[in-house]
Write a protein that holds these residues in place. Structure first.
Motif, PDB file in Angstrom:
ATOM      1  N   TRP A 128      -7.726  -7.485   9.805  1.00  0.00           N
ATOM      2  CA  TRP A 128      -7.746  -6.079   8.956  1.00  0.00           C
ATOM      3  C   TRP A 128      -6.666  -5.155   9.788  1.00  0.00           C
ATOM      4  N   SER A 129      -6.496  -5.318  11.200  1.00  0.00           N
ATOM      5  CA  SER A 129      -5.720  -4.377  11.929  1.00  0.00           C
ATOM      6  C   SER A 129      -4.240  -4.654  11.425  1.00  0.00           C
ATOM      7  N   VAL A 130      -3.860  -5.936  11.099  1.00  0.00           N
ATOM      8  CA  VAL A 130      -2.511  -6.236  10.909  1.00  0.00           C
ATOM      9  C   VAL A 130      -2.197  -5.796   9.781  1.00  0.00           C
ATOM     10  N   LEU A 131      -3.366  -5.900   8.691  1.00  0.00           N
ATOM     11  CA  LEU A 131      -3.044  -5.384   7.293  1.00  0.00           C
ATOM     12  C   LEU A 131      -2.909  -3.882   7.188  1.00  0.00           C
ATOM     13  N   GLY A 132      -3.748  -3.104   8.177  1.00  0.00           N
ATOM     14  CA  GLY A 132      -3.610  -1.691   8.165  1.00  0.00           C
ATOM     15  C   GLY A 132      -2.236  -1.367   8.722  1.00  0.00           C
ATOM     16  N   LEU A 133      -1.644  -1.979   9.554  1.00  0.00           N
ATOM     17  CA  LEU A 133      -0.417  -1.708  10.005  1.00  0.00           C
ATOM     18  C   LEU A 133       0.777  -1.937   9.013  1.00  0.00           C
ATOM     19  N   ILE A 134       0.602  -3.206   8.201  1.00  0.00           N
ATOM     20  CA  ILE A 134       1.560  -3.265   7.025  1.00  0.00           C
ATOM     21  C   ILE A 134       1.558  -2.081   6.144  1.00  0.00           C
ATOM     22  N   GLU A 135       0.219  -1.832   5.813  1.00  0.00           N
ATOM     23  CA  GLU A 135      -0.232  -0.668   4.526  1.00  0.00           C
ATOM     24  C   GLU A 135       0.545   0.709   5.089  1.00  0.00           C
ATOM     25  N   ILE A 136       0.591   0.919   6.399  1.00  0.00           N
ATOM     26  CA  ILE A 136       0.916   2.221   7.110  1.00  0.00           C
ATOM     27  C   ILE A 136       2.455   2.073   6.725  1.00  0.00           C
ATOM     28  N   LEU A 137       3.124   1.018   7.153  1.00  0.00           N
ATOM     29  CA  LEU A 137       4.603   0.895   7.160  1.00  0.00           C
ATOM     30  C   LEU A 137       4.884   1.215   5.749  1.00  0.00           C
ATOM     31  N   LEU A 138       4.416   0.385   4.908  1.00  0.00           N
ATOM     32  CA  LEU A 138       4.783   0.530   3.505  1.00  0.00           C
ATOM     33  C   LEU A 138       4.451   1.925   2.811  1.00  0.00           C
ATOM     34  N   GLY A 139       3.319   2.585   3.199  1.00  0.00           N
ATOM     35  CA  GLY A 139       3.122   3.792   2.660  1.00  0.00           C
ATOM     36  C   GLY A 139       4.365   4.776   3.224  1.00  0.00           C
TER      37      GLY A 139
END
Length: 128
Positions: free
Chosen positions: A16-27
């Protein structure tokens, strides 16, 4: 069993931390494109460069309307949704694979009253 649950919890946190990082970058990418940020600036080049591989499978999927340098990059939103679903699926599969119940024992207790007024308790165990 407790050790397996702790390991499962740790794996879930990492995923979930990896996903959160990817989502923040894409955001950030979506917002920078939406407000027309300069792609040649240091931060803009860094953000577009680091998110480029995550967006690559979705390039050209949807039209990206542009007006005065501002771009509505809907493919980034699609990428965010797809990555969230993929990571959710990975966590679900890992949970199924790691959270298998161990052999359980069922114990039944039977209490009987004897003719002399005493009690007798019988314990029966079986593997389930």
């Amino acid at each position: 069993a407790a050790e397996n649950r702790l390991r499962l919890l740790q794996v879930n946190r990492i995923i979930w931390s990896v996903l959160g990082l990817i989502e923040i970058l894409l955001g950030f990418r979506f917002i920078l494109r939406l407000v027309g940020a300069n792609a040649d600036s240091g931060f803009g080049a860094f953000m577009y460069g680091i998110t480029g591989p995550f967006i690559a499978p979705f390039n050209g999927l949807l039209p990206a309307p542009e007006s005065a340098g501002m771009v509505l990059e809907a493919s980034t939103l699609v990428a965010m949704a797809v990555y969230a679903l993929i990571f959710w699926g990975i966590v679900y599969v890992i949970r199924i694979a790691m959270d298998h119940p161990s052999a359980r024992t069922l114990t039944r207790s039977t209490r009987e009253i004897t003719p002399g007024g005493g009690e007798r308790t019988t314990h029966t165990s079986s593997k389930g």
